[in-house]
Design a protein around this motif. Structure first.
Motif, PDB file in Angstrom:
ATOM      1  N   HIS A 180      -6.320   2.084  -2.586  1.00  0.00           N
ATOM      2  CA  HIS A 180      -6.325  -0.050  -2.775  1.00  0.00           C
ATOM      3  C   HIS A 180      -4.510  -0.850  -3.159  1.00  0.00           C
ATOM      4  N   TYR A 232     -10.020   1.811   1.978  1.00  0.00           N
ATOM      5  CA  TYR A 232      -9.420   1.523   0.689  1.00  0.00           C
ATOM      6  C   TYR A 232     -11.023   2.296  -0.846  1.00  0.00           C
ATOM      7  N   GLU A 267      -3.706  -5.570   2.436  1.00  0.00           N
ATOM      8  CA  GLU A 267      -5.207  -4.305   2.997  1.00  0.00           C
ATOM      9  C   GLU A 267      -5.193  -4.716   4.494  1.00  0.00           C
ATOM     10  N   VAL A 296       0.876  -1.425  -0.257  1.00  0.00           N
ATOM     11  CA  VAL A 296      -0.045  -0.031  -0.159  1.00  0.00           C
ATOM     12  C   VAL A 296       0.515   1.324  -0.425  1.00  0.00           C
TER      13      VAL A 296
END
Length: 231
Positions: free
Chosen positions: A140, A225, A202, A115
């Motif tokens: 994302h 996100y 994530e 990320v």
């Protein structure tokens, strides 16, 4: 007693004890090659390995630093993959025995997921006045390019036609190996997209940020996100 004079020898009689030089020379060459081949096999004889053995020297120069980049990406997950590539190339009007190739290659590599926190704009980090609640809008996770591991990747078998073998004999052809490596990386990248690796990254990023902000006094931390949560 009668003495007889010795009769002179004919050409055929003079040649019988020895052999001609054009017969001796090939035999000598064969003997030398046989000795070299045998010596390379006889490792148990002391001294032979030092005489006929190979010596490897690394004459590579020092590595040069080309650039340094500051990293703002959080490497949150990594997956290891393996694929067996079966690459076959056939000629249109020639049999496989004459023109064509088939390679079985085991490709092993990894794909990282990260990320990019450096692309988060200030407006995507929202805090209350008491600094007890925070909401973060992050981009994302993205997947890195597949990285093949040369220690775990290898060719299982290579079948080539007569013309291909002759071509490889007279010239190096690194493209054949490069083709299966590129195909292996492609399949590994496709497998990484379907593996849920980005979602795992994530989730790990959320856990990391929540733990960090909780240690700073935040009680409620929400991480979202969004596709547009970038500068």
């Amino acid at each position: 007693m009668t003495l007889t004079e010795p009769q002179p020898q004919t050409k055929q009689e003079r040649r019988r004890p020895g052999q001609s030089w054009w017969i001796k020379l090939p035999m000598a060459v064969v003997v030398i090659f046989a000795l070299l081949f045998t010596a390379s096999r006889l490792d148990f004889l002391p001294g032979w390995a030092d005489v006929f053995g190979e010596k490897t020297q690394d004459r590579t120069g020092p590595a040069l630093l080309q650039s340094i980049q500051d990293m703002s990406r959080y490497e949150a997950a990594s997956g290891n993959f393996q694929v067996v590539v079966d690459l076959e190339k056939d000629a249109k009007f020639l049999p496989d025995a004459l023109k064509g190739s088939r390679t079985l290659y085991v490709g092993a590599g990894s794909v990282g997921a990260a990320v990019d926190l450096g692309k988060v704009a200030k407006g995507n980090v929202i805090m209350n006045k008491a600094r007890t609640e925070a909401t973060l809008h992050l981009p994302h996770a993205t997947l890195d390019k597949p990285a093949l591991d040369p220690d775990r990747s290898y060719a299982v078998s290579k079948q080539r036609g007569l013309l291909d073998r002759l071509g490889d004999f007279f010239s190096d052809n690194p493209n054949s190996e490069r083709a299966v490596q590129s195909l292996a990386a492609k399949h590994i990248g496709e497998a990484a997209k379907d593996s849920g690796l980005a979602s795992r990254a994530e989730k790990n990023t959320t856990t990391m940020l929540q733990g960090l902000l909780h240690s700073l006094g935040f009680k409620d931390v929400t991480v979202l996100y969004d596709a547009g949560a970038t500068r």
